[in-house]
Design a protein around this motif. Sequence first.
Motif, PDB file in Angstrom:
ATOM      1  N   THR A 165       7.953  22.209  -4.547  1.00 38.58           N
ATOM      2  CA  THR A 165       7.260  20.804  -5.025  1.00 38.58           C
ATOM      3  C   THR A 165       8.493  19.516  -4.818  1.00 38.58           C
ATOM      4  N   PHE A 166       9.740  20.004  -5.435  1.00 40.42           N
ATOM      5  CA  PHE A 166      10.590  19.220  -5.247  1.00 40.42           C
ATOM      6  C   PHE A 166      10.989  18.605  -3.808  1.00 40.42           C
ATOM      7  N   TYR A 167      11.256  19.393  -2.995  1.00 40.89           N
ATOM      8  CA  TYR A 167      11.369  19.214  -1.686  1.00 40.89           C
ATOM      9  C   TYR A 167      10.369  18.562  -0.896  1.00 40.89           C
ATOM     10  N   ALA A 168       8.968  18.780  -1.266  1.00 38.42           N
ATOM     11  CA  ALA A 168       7.791  17.949  -0.851  1.00 38.42           C
ATOM     12  C   ALA A 168       7.672  16.591  -1.279  1.00 38.42           C
ATOM     13  N   ILE A 169       8.181  16.200  -2.631  1.00 36.56           N
ATOM     14  CA  ILE A 169       8.079  15.098  -2.870  1.00 36.56           C
ATOM     15  C   ILE A 169       9.325  14.359  -2.096  1.00 36.56           C
ATOM     16  N   ILE A 170      10.438  14.736  -2.161  1.00 35.98           N
ATOM     17  CA  ILE A 170      11.450  14.208  -1.282  1.00 35.98           C
ATOM     18  C   ILE A 170      11.117  13.999   0.352  1.00 35.98           C
ATOM     19  N   VAL A 171      10.263  14.773   1.013  1.00 39.10           N
ATOM     20  CA  VAL A 171       9.964  14.627   2.377  1.00 39.10           C
ATOM     21  C   VAL A 171       8.727  13.568   2.224  1.00 39.10           C
ATOM     22  N   TYR A 172       7.987  13.698   1.470  1.00 43.38           N
ATOM     23  CA  TYR A 172       6.929  12.373   1.226  1.00 43.38           C
ATOM     24  C   TYR A 172       7.653  11.073   1.014  1.00 43.38           C
ATOM     25  N   ALA A 173       8.638  10.995   0.283  1.00 38.92           N
ATOM     26  CA  ALA A 173       9.201   9.725  -0.069  1.00 38.92           C
ATOM     27  C   ALA A 173       9.719   9.402   1.416  1.00 38.92           C
ATOM     28  N   ILE A 174      10.521  10.039   1.971  1.00 42.26           N
ATOM     29  CA  ILE A 174      11.278   9.828   3.123  1.00 42.26           C
ATOM     30  C   ILE A 174      10.183   9.203   4.245  1.00 42.26           C
ATOM     31  N   ILE A 175       9.239   9.986   4.340  1.00 38.70           N
ATOM     32  CA  ILE A 175       8.045   9.729   5.332  1.00 38.70           C
ATOM     33  C   ILE A 175       7.484   8.284   4.981  1.00 38.70           C
ATOM     34  N   TYR A 176       7.304   8.050   3.742  1.00 34.52           N
ATOM     35  CA  TYR A 176       6.701   6.566   3.471  1.00 34.52           C
ATOM     36  C   TYR A 176       7.522   5.782   3.505  1.00 34.52           C
ATOM     37  N   HIS A 201       0.934  -1.326  -0.021  1.00 35.64           N
ATOM     38  CA  HIS A 201      -0.074   0.186  -0.042  1.00 35.64           C
ATOM     39  C   HIS A 201       0.877   1.415  -0.041  1.00 35.64           C
ATOM     40  N   ASN A 202       1.974   1.310   0.576  1.00 36.93           N
ATOM     41  CA  ASN A 202       2.998   2.525   0.698  1.00 36.93           C
ATOM     42  C   ASN A 202       3.526   2.664  -0.630  1.00 36.93           C
ATOM     43  N   GLU A 203       3.852   1.633  -1.511  1.00 35.64           N
ATOM     44  CA  GLU A 203       4.162   2.153  -2.878  1.00 35.64           C
ATOM     45  C   GLU A 203       3.215   2.481  -3.524  1.00 35.64           C
ATOM     46  N   ILE A 204       2.041   2.140  -3.505  1.00 35.26           N
ATOM     47  CA  ILE A 204       1.063   2.307  -4.436  1.00 35.26           C
ATOM     48  C   ILE A 204       0.548   3.994  -4.010  1.00 35.26           C
ATOM     49  N   ASN A 205       0.451   4.304  -2.897  1.00 33.15           N
ATOM     50  CA  ASN A 205       0.087   5.551  -2.341  1.00 33.15           C
ATOM     51  C   ASN A 205       1.100   6.422  -2.865  1.00 33.15           C
ATOM     52  N   PHE A 206       2.565   6.061  -2.879  1.00 30.12           N
ATOM     53  CA  PHE A 206       3.477   6.906  -3.426  1.00 30.12           C
ATOM     54  C   PHE A 206       3.236   7.347  -4.780  1.00 30.12           C
ATOM     55  N   MET A 207       3.078   6.226  -5.621  1.00 33.32           N
ATOM     56  CA  MET A 207       2.910   6.261  -7.201  1.00 33.32           C
ATOM     57  C   MET A 207       1.595   7.273  -7.330  1.00 33.32           C
ATOM     58  N   VAL A 208       0.653   7.333  -6.532  1.00 30.36           N
ATOM     59  CA  VAL A 208      -0.641   7.946  -6.717  1.00 30.36           C
ATOM     60  C   VAL A 208      -0.420   9.396  -6.313  1.00 30.36           C
ATOM     61  N   PHE A 209       0.092   9.761  -5.204  1.00 40.07           N
ATOM     62  CA  PHE A 209       0.392  11.033  -4.845  1.00 40.07           C
ATOM     63  C   PHE A 209       1.396  11.968  -5.492  1.00 40.07           C
ATOM     64  N   ILE A 210       2.375  11.166  -6.147  1.00 40.15           N
ATOM     65  CA  ILE A 210       3.427  11.919  -6.754  1.00 40.15           C
ATOM     66  C   ILE A 210       2.989  12.843  -7.934  1.00 40.15           C
ATOM     67  N   PRO A 211       2.078  12.245  -8.968  1.00 42.93           N
ATOM     68  CA  PRO A 211       1.367  13.065  -9.970  1.00 42.93           C
ATOM     69  C   PRO A 211       0.545  14.050  -9.391  1.00 42.93           C
ATOM     70  N   LEU A 212      -0.147  13.896  -8.123  1.00 45.25           N
ATOM     71  CA  LEU A 212      -1.042  14.942  -7.381  1.00 45.25           C
ATOM     72  C   LEU A 212      -0.177  16.125  -7.068  1.00 45.25           C
ATOM     73  N   PHE A 213       0.961  16.312  -6.654  1.00 47.87           N
ATOM     74  CA  PHE A 213       1.993  16.936  -6.470  1.00 47.87           C
ATOM     75  C   PHE A 213       2.285  17.888  -7.864  1.00 47.87           C
ATOM     76  N   PHE A 214       2.575  17.190  -8.923  1.00 49.21           N
ATOM     77  CA  PHE A 214       2.652  18.166 -10.025  1.00 49.21           C
ATOM     78  C   PHE A 214       1.398  18.591 -10.651  1.00 49.21           C
ATOM     79  N   VAL A 215       0.367  18.129 -10.192  1.00 50.56           N
ATOM     80  CA  VAL A 215      -0.979  18.629 -10.901  1.00 50.56           C
ATOM     81  C   VAL A 215      -1.114  20.034 -10.022  1.00 50.56           C
ATOM     82  N   LEU A 216      -0.940  19.841  -8.761  1.00 48.72           N
ATOM     83  CA  LEU A 216      -1.228  21.139  -7.815  1.00 48.72           C
ATOM     84  C   LEU A 216      -0.080  21.950  -8.281  1.00 48.72           C
ATOM     85  N   ARG A 217       1.361  21.771  -8.607  1.00 54.16           N
ATOM     86  CA  ARG A 217       2.073  22.494  -8.926  1.00 54.16           C
ATOM     87  C   ARG A 217       1.675  23.462 -10.209  1.00 54.16           C
ATOM     88  N   SER A 218       1.180  22.727 -11.093  1.00 54.07           N
ATOM     89  CA  SER A 218       0.574  23.204 -12.389  1.00 54.07           C
ATOM     90  C   SER A 218      -0.445  24.070 -12.224  1.00 54.07           C
TER      91      SER A 218
END
Length: 374
Positions: A65-76, A17-34
């Motif tokens: 966005t870049f650092y948010a993804i890094i922190v998100y990956a570290i937490i997961y 579930h962690n890996e799937i959540n990570f793969m789902v939320f990463i595109p959401l970061f970029f959508v929010l950034r755009s």
Amino acid sequence: MDVIREWYQLWQTYPYHNEINFMVFIPLFFVLRSWLVKKLNLYFNSKQENNDLSPFIQSLINWGTFYAIIVYAIIYFRDTLWLGETWFKIGDTPVTTLTFIVPAIIISLSIKFSNFISRFLLHRVYSRYEMDQGMQYTFSRLMHYGIIVVSILVALPVIGFDLSILTVFAGVAGIGIGFGMQNIISNFISGLIVLFERPIKVGDRIQLGDLHCDVEHINIRSTIVRTRNNEHIIIPNSQFIENQIMNWSYGDPKVRQEILIGVAYGSDVQLLERLLLQAAQEHEEVLDDPPPRVDFLNFGESSLDFRLLYWIPHPVLRTMIKSALNFRINDLLQEHGVEIPFPQRDLHLRSVDTLLLSNLQVEMEQKKELQAEN
């Protein structure tokens, strides 16, 4: 809500579930950034006077966005084998892959923060207080070094480094300074003196010995200068403290220049004075205040010697203006028939002794008689 909670608990039991959540939320970061960038562009396009903030905020969003993804990956993935496994221990502190990642993030984030401040915010302070270029550079460098030092001191305890060891390190460094680091420390201290005392600044035209150059960068150990031939030279900072330096741009950038000229004896000196002043006044870069002037220096061996004194707004223009004035003076002198003489020497022949001359004549007559008898 109970149904949602049950589904969430069921999802948590899924092994990936962690890996799937990570793969789902990463595109959401970029959508929010755009979405944020799009809204930002629409806002600033309607407010033309604030367009200078747009690049700053866009860059902030990108790096956020870049650092948010890094922190998100570290937490997961903090509990995974490749990220959370203990490699060794420093005292009681376990050292993992995460132990090295977090300090790297802190230091890189501090560097980006320093660059953001210098690029987008400090120029407003500089323009408001009308700070010169050298002071701007000094303040920016000191702030940059200070932020990096603070970030390192914050990052070191993360990997189990005891800051009290720095006192021991200071003692060891003192011994090293006494034996093998004199030049390095000398240049380091000289760099601090140059940044604070500011005998030279970025953009200054200086003369160090026979070297004429412009100051490009002042670093903590050395200074980079550029010669008039576009050659870049790295000079240790101690050279600017220990040696005599001529700073053409220190204080008032105006400098006085001179052109020496000699004319033939008998020339109209009042006409020469008018021609020299005319040449200086016609050039648009020659200053009117103080006005140019002509000095009658002396009576030379071959010429009457004069000097044209004039002021220019900046030392960088010295050679160009002097060349232009020389061309113009030469044309004016030829046009008005004023002669620039060649060096002259007078030769005086001593009279020949009368007795020696009579002896020579007797010898010549005897040779003629001998030739006639033969």
